[in-house]
Write a protein that holds these residues in place. Structure first.
Motif, PDB file in Angstrom:
ATOM      1  N   VAL A  83      -9.979  17.567  -6.951  1.00  0.00           N
ATOM      2  CA  VAL A  83     -10.820  16.837  -6.010  1.00  0.00           C
ATOM      3  C   VAL A  83      -9.927  16.023  -5.080  1.00  0.00           C
ATOM      4  N   LEU A  84     -10.175  16.142  -3.783  1.00  0.00           N
ATOM      5  CA  LEU A  84      -9.495  15.335  -2.768  1.00  0.00           C
ATOM      6  C   LEU A  84     -10.499  14.306  -2.270  1.00  0.00           C
ATOM      7  N   PRO A  85     -10.433  13.068  -2.776  1.00  0.00           N
ATOM      8  CA  PRO A  85     -11.462  12.075  -2.428  1.00  0.00           C
ATOM      9  C   PRO A  85     -11.408  11.689  -0.953  1.00  0.00           C
ATOM     10  N   ALA A  86     -12.589  11.475  -0.374  1.00  0.00           N
ATOM     11  CA  ALA A  86     -12.733  10.942   0.985  1.00  0.00           C
ATOM     12  C   ALA A  86     -11.866  11.697   1.996  1.00  0.00           C
ATOM     13  N   LEU A  87     -11.889  13.013   1.913  1.00  0.00           N
ATOM     14  CA  LEU A  87     -11.126  13.804   2.885  1.00  0.00           C
ATOM     15  C   LEU A  87     -11.713  13.644   4.280  1.00  0.00           C
ATOM     16  N   LEU A  88     -13.051  13.481   4.362  1.00  0.00           N
ATOM     17  CA  LEU A  88     -13.723  13.233   5.630  1.00  0.00           C
ATOM     18  C   LEU A  88     -14.474  11.912   5.548  1.00  0.00           C
ATOM     19  N   THR A  89     -14.626  11.255   6.691  1.00  0.00           N
ATOM     20  CA  THR A  89     -15.415  10.030   6.746  1.00  0.00           C
ATOM     21  C   THR A  89     -16.900  10.373   6.746  1.00  0.00           C
ATOM     22  N   ARG A  90     -17.729   9.373   6.516  1.00  0.00           N
ATOM     23  CA  ARG A  90     -19.180   9.574   6.550  1.00  0.00           C
ATOM     24  C   ARG A  90     -19.620  10.077   7.920  1.00  0.00           C
ATOM     25  N   GLU A  91     -19.032   9.515   8.973  1.00  0.00           N
ATOM     26  CA  GLU A  91     -19.408   9.938  10.323  1.00  0.00           C
ATOM     27  C   GLU A  91     -18.995  11.386  10.582  1.00  0.00           C
ATOM     28  N   GLN A  92     -17.817  11.775  10.128  1.00  0.00           N
ATOM     29  CA  GLN A  92     -17.392  13.165  10.288  1.00  0.00           C
ATOM     30  C   GLN A  92     -18.313  14.112   9.528  1.00  0.00           C
ATOM     31  N   CYS A  93     -18.763  13.699   8.349  1.00  0.00           N
ATOM     32  CA  CYS A  93     -19.707  14.518   7.582  1.00  0.00           C
ATOM     33  C   CYS A  93     -21.013  14.697   8.339  1.00  0.00           C
ATOM     34  N   ARG A  94     -21.537  13.612   8.873  1.00  0.00           N
ATOM     35  CA  ARG A  94     -22.792  13.700   9.632  1.00  0.00           C
ATOM     36  C   ARG A  94     -22.627  14.591  10.860  1.00  0.00           C
ATOM     37  N   THR A  95     -21.504  14.438  11.551  1.00  0.00           N
ATOM     38  CA  THR A  95     -21.262  15.236  12.755  1.00  0.00           C
ATOM     39  C   THR A  95     -21.227  16.724  12.431  1.00  0.00           C
ATOM     40  N   LEU A  96     -20.539  17.092  11.345  1.00  0.00           N
ATOM     41  CA  LEU A  96     -20.481  18.501  10.964  1.00  0.00           C
ATOM     42  C   LEU A  96     -21.852  19.020  10.533  1.00  0.00           C
ATOM     43  N   ALA A  97     -22.578  18.243   9.726  1.00  0.00           N
ATOM     44  CA  ALA A  97     -23.887  18.696   9.251  1.00  0.00           C
ATOM     45  C   ALA A  97     -24.854  18.932  10.401  1.00  0.00           C
ATOM     46  N   MET A  98     -24.730  18.147  11.475  1.00  0.00           N
ATOM     47  CA  MET A  98     -25.608  18.316  12.636  1.00  0.00           C
ATOM     48  C   MET A  98     -25.350  19.623  13.379  1.00  0.00           C
ATOM     49  N   LEU A  99     -24.244  20.300  13.072  1.00  0.00           N
ATOM     50  CA  LEU A  99     -23.939  21.575  13.726  1.00  0.00           C
ATOM     51  C   LEU A  99     -24.720  22.739  13.124  1.00  0.00           C
ATOM     52  N   TYR A 100     -25.357  22.535  11.968  1.00  0.00           N
ATOM     53  CA  TYR A 100     -25.986  23.671  11.297  1.00  0.00           C
ATOM     54  C   TYR A 100     -27.033  24.381  12.167  1.00  0.00           C
ATOM     55  N   PRO A 101     -27.877  23.664  12.910  1.00  0.00           N
ATOM     56  CA  PRO A 101     -28.885  24.377  13.718  1.00  0.00           C
ATOM     57  C   PRO A 101     -28.336  25.006  15.002  1.00  0.00           C
ATOM     58  N   VAL A 102     -27.076  24.773  15.338  1.00  0.00           N
ATOM     59  CA  VAL A 102     -26.530  25.251  16.618  1.00  0.00           C
ATOM     60  C   VAL A 102     -26.083  26.701  16.443  1.00  0.00           C
ATOM     61  N   ASP A 103     -26.991  27.633  16.660  1.00  0.00           N
ATOM     62  CA  ASP A 103     -26.746  29.028  16.304  1.00  0.00           C
ATOM     63  C   ASP A 103     -25.581  29.657  17.055  1.00  0.00           C
ATOM     64  N   ASP A 104     -25.268  29.168  18.241  1.00  0.00           N
ATOM     65  CA  ASP A 104     -24.182  29.752  19.020  1.00  0.00           C
ATOM     66  C   ASP A 104     -22.826  29.601  18.338  1.00  0.00           C
ATOM     67  N   LEU A 105     -22.721  28.709  17.362  1.00  0.00           N
ATOM     68  CA  LEU A 105     -21.443  28.477  16.683  1.00  0.00           C
ATOM     69  C   LEU A 105     -21.169  29.501  15.584  1.00  0.00           C
ATOM     70  N   TYR A 106     -22.158  30.342  15.257  1.00  0.00           N
ATOM     71  CA  TYR A 106     -22.071  31.175  14.058  1.00  0.00           C
ATOM     72  C   TYR A 106     -22.133  32.656  14.400  1.00  0.00           C
ATOM     73  N   ARG A 107     -21.515  33.459  13.528  1.00  0.00           N
ATOM     74  CA  ARG A 107     -21.574  34.910  13.691  1.00  0.00           C
ATOM     75  C   ARG A 107     -22.664  35.546  12.854  1.00  0.00           C
ATOM     76  N   SER A 108     -23.101  34.879  11.771  1.00  0.00           N
ATOM     77  CA  SER A 108     -24.160  35.462  10.951  1.00  0.00           C
ATOM     78  C   SER A 108     -24.778  34.395  10.052  1.00  0.00           C
TER      79      SER A 108
END
Length: 230
Positions: A21-46
């Motif tokens: 386990v690598l603790p706190a590899l990302l900040t809370r804000e970085q986690c939120r920013t990445l999670a908000m990308l899930y609905p952005v379909d243009d970022l994904y291939r499948s």
């Protein structure tokens, strides 16, 4: 990344347990920013709905190239720390494969073999969802370590949904639940690892990973796989 991981301890844990386990590899804000990308379909291939393939319940999406900058940074930063461990495990197991120092050189090896599709992904689980035990192997060239970062906050964001690993050797099998907080990463063996034999020497342990059933809420993670897919 917010802080430098303790790589000495991480290597010891990987040798002993097959994960670290690598603790706190990302900040809370970085986690939120990445999670908000899930609905952005243009970022994904499948997109994969797990229940359609017998993988469990929930869904995940594979990113397209170019990866989001933070994910690309993580992939490039983790690989050179893990390549020496992967090389040592292969030497101990008598596997005649060694990995180059840089991610770019390794991906060039993958691409020349026809493995050109990016494998970093984001997973989303809701209540009742889970991920069956599995191995992430996408072609002949497999980097034997990968990482998963928990983007959601246990307790307030979701309950259940623990990361689970199993290890099987010629003499026994065991399972472990890995506790993660928001922003923590778990680095783990993809398919097998070197482990000490009972009478000295080295033996192969077969590894699988999954996620237990979510009791409530929503859970997002990003998976950082270093080999690309055919």
């Amino acid at each position: 990344m917010p802080e430098q991981p303790d790589w000495i301890s991480a290597e010891l844990d990987l040798d002993e347990r097959g994960y670290a386990v690598l603790p706190a590899l990302l900040t809370r804000e970085q986690c939120r920013t990445l999670a908000m990308l899930y609905p952005v379909d243009d970022l994904y291939r499948s997109r994969v709905v797990m229940s359609r393939h017998g993988f469990g319940r929930g869904e995940y999406k594979y990113f397209s190239y170019p990866l989001p900058p933070l994910l690309q940074q993580l992939r490039q930063a983790l690989y050179p720390r893990l390549a020496p461990i992967a090389n040592r495990w292969n030497r101990q197991l008598g596997i005649d494969v060694q990995y180059p120092d840089t991610l770019e050189a390794f991906l060039d090896r993958c691409h020349r073999a026809g493995q050109t599709r990016p494998t970093p992904l984001m997973l989303k689980y809701g209540e009742g969802d889970y991920n069956c035990l599995h191995q992430d192997i996408y072609g002949d060239h497999v980097f034997p370590l990968q990482a998963t970062v928990l983007l959601s906050e246990p307790g307030s964001g979701f309950t259940g949904g623990e990361f689970v690993m199993t290890q099987t050797t010629s003499s026994n099998q065991r399972a472990e639940v890995v506790a993660l907080g928001q922003g923590d990463a778990v680095v783990f063996a993809v398919n097998h690892r070197a482990t000490p034999g009972k009478r000295g020497g080295t033996r192969k342990a077969v590894m699988r990973h999954g996620v237990s059933r979510l009791h409530s809420g929503e859970r997002h993670t990003v998976g950082i796989i270093f080999h690309d897919a055919r």
